[in-house]
Design a protein around this motif. Structure first.
Motif, PDB file in Angstrom:
ATOM      1  N   GLN A   1      -0.690  -4.123  -7.625  1.00 18.50           N
ATOM      2  CA  GLN A   1       0.595  -3.877  -6.997  1.00 18.50           C
ATOM      3  C   GLN A   1       0.431  -3.303  -5.595  1.00 18.50           C
ATOM      4  OE1 GLN A   1       3.202  -1.607  -9.519  1.00 18.50           O
ATOM      5  NE2 GLN A   1       3.076  -3.056 -11.201  1.00 18.50           N
TER       6      GLN A   1
ATOM      7  N   TYR B   1      -0.239  -6.164  -3.431  1.00 12.35           N
ATOM      8  CA  TYR B   1       0.998  -6.886  -3.160  1.00 12.35           C
ATOM      9  C   TYR B   1       1.785  -6.181  -2.049  1.00 12.35           C
ATOM     10  CZ  TYR B   1       0.708  -9.812  -7.371  1.00 12.35           C
ATOM     11  OH  TYR B   1       0.351 -10.725  -8.314  1.00 12.35           O
TER      12      TYR B   1
ATOM     13  N   LEU C   1       7.882  -7.604  -5.785  1.00 14.84           N
ATOM     14  CA  LEU C   1       6.982  -6.644  -6.428  1.00 14.84           C
ATOM     15  C   LEU C   1       7.692  -5.883  -7.536  1.00 14.84           C
ATOM     16  CD1 LEU C   1       4.292  -5.118  -6.541  1.00 14.84           C
ATOM     17  CD2 LEU C   1       5.166  -3.615  -4.752  1.00 14.84           C
TER      18      LEU C   1
END
Length: 422
Positions: free
Chosen positions: A135, A138, A253
């Motif tokens: 994450q 991202y 996300l």
């Protein structure tokens, strides 16, 4: 039961052949990628080449003992999960092990159930760390490549902005913002989990003072689409009352995070809750029962002669039976009931505000339901059920043990029946 892990690497270190062979077999039934070392020096070399997610090591070993091995590993990798198997039982040892960042201790002789629980927890923690790192990547990608909304604000009005900002808000809202009749914070959506401060135009101050690093807000664009942003701000060196504010779109996300959260709580095959998530509900329900003197029940059940189904028709058909059965049962349960896969063909239900009598009726209706469902190729199956009602002072382990004893009694009495633990 731990499903076979294909994306987890384990390094197991043990110098005693018998113990090593036994635990290696246990590991390889659950972990696809396992490397085994006979001493600490060999383990360190394997660690450098293999870079495992989890290290399971004995302590007393030749060449390089377990604590020295762990010290070397921690110098290389701060995040790898470490499980110690040891016959040591003294405070000095545990203090040193904790200082080296050991995650779990398993005392010898090894209790396989406790060992598998520790392994499952380590797998879960490692996957969470990897997901968090994913994450973060991202987020960095979004910040680097997406057209962020950039604007210059003071506490009264919008001073300037880029084209992305203008396109997002549209002509009508831009006129309101430029005239000072509205402020950016007026467009924050009031939803749990997102920053909201209607009408308070000093909302940027914590970002400028570095009291908090960023805010997460939800905004609706002029086309009626909701977007989630991370908001960062800084003041200009010579103009302390004007702020550069950057809105980074993390909508994708956020959706991915919610999907991952869903997957982390569900059994991938049956879409029922997994054992880890069920344990959270179970703990909460016991706490509620203690506090408010409520009762609840659990129902433990499994499929009769399920091994025969797999052996006769294959595991694909067996999996289809599990999925079909869980769909039928889920449709029969209340919204407040918690349905989880306990392991293999064994399942568990937590029924809030339900006595043993009510739980018996529920289990009996589910038993009859399963008995009447037609399963492709297999035809019909049956299940056996064990019921336990919560009594003040009981622990989770005691409840499960009693339900399991009732389930065993149902099996012993001929299967396809419900037994209540009295």
């Amino acid at each position: 039961m731990i499903a076979v892990q294909t994306n987890v690497k384990v390094l197991y270190v043990e110098d005693e052949p018998g113990a090593r062979d036994m635990l290696t077999r246990l590991l390889k039934r659950r972990i696809r990628d396992v490397k085994v070392a006979k001493n600490g020096q060999e383990a360190l070399e394997l660690f450098m080449a293999f870079r495992p997610d989890i290290v399971i090591t004995d302590i007393k070993m030749p060449f390089l003992n377990g604590l020295e091995l762990i010290r070397h590993i921690r110098a290389i990798d701060e995040h790898v999960q470490i499980i110690i198997t040891t016959a040591y039982d003294d405070n000095d040892f545990f203090i040193r092990a904790i200082e080296y960042g050991v995650n779990h201790f398993i005392l010898k002789p090894i209790d396989h159930e406790k060992f598998l629980q520790s392994l499952q927890h380590s797998i879960y923690q490692r996957q969470l760390e990897l997901e968090l790192e994913k994450q973060k990547q991202y987020t960095r990608t979004i910040i680097d490549f997406q057209e962020n909304l950039i604007c210059i604000l003071n506490e009264e009005r919008l001073l300037d902005c880029n084209l992305s900002f203008q396109r997002f808000f549209g002509k009508e809202q831009m006129e309101q913002l430029r005239a000072g009749r509205t402020h950016v914070c007026d467009y924050f959506l009031h939803e749990p989990g997102y920053f909201y401060m209607k009408g308070e135009r000093r909302w940027i101050r914590p970002l400028i003072d570095r009291t908090i690093p960023f805010l997460k807000v939800k905004l609706m664009c002029n086309r009626g689409e909701e977007h989630v942003f991370l908001v960062k701000a800084t003041s200009f060196p010579d103009e302390q009352e004007s702020y550069l504010v950057v809105f980074t779109d993390i909508t994708a996300l956020e959706e991915e995070s919610k999907r991952n959260e869903f997957l982390a709580t569900k059994d991938p095959l049956t879409k029922t809750f997994n054992r880890l998530k069920f344990d959270e509900f179970f703990t909460r329900e016991i706490q509620r029962a203690k506090r408010y003197k409520h009762t609840f029940s659990i129902i433990l059940f499994d499929i009769d002669h399920f091994k025969k189904v797999n052996d006769t028709y294959g595991h694909d058909v067996g999996d289809a039976v599990l999925v079909r059965m869980c769909e039928a049962i889920s449709n029969r349960l209340r919204d407040c009931d918690i349905f989880a896969r306990w392991g293999g063909e064994e399942f568990i239900i937590l029924a809030p505000a339900t006595s043993r009598t009510g739980a018996y009726r529920l289990a009996e209706s589910l038993r009859h339901l399963v008995e009447t469902v037609h399963f492709p190729k297999v035809g019909h199956i049956t299940c056996s059920f064990g019921v336990c009602e919560y009594e003040q002072g009981m622990t989770k382990e005691q409840m499960v043990k009693r339900a399991d004893e009732a389930l065993y009694e149902a099996k012993r009495e001929g299967r396809n029946r419900v037994v209540v633990n009295e």
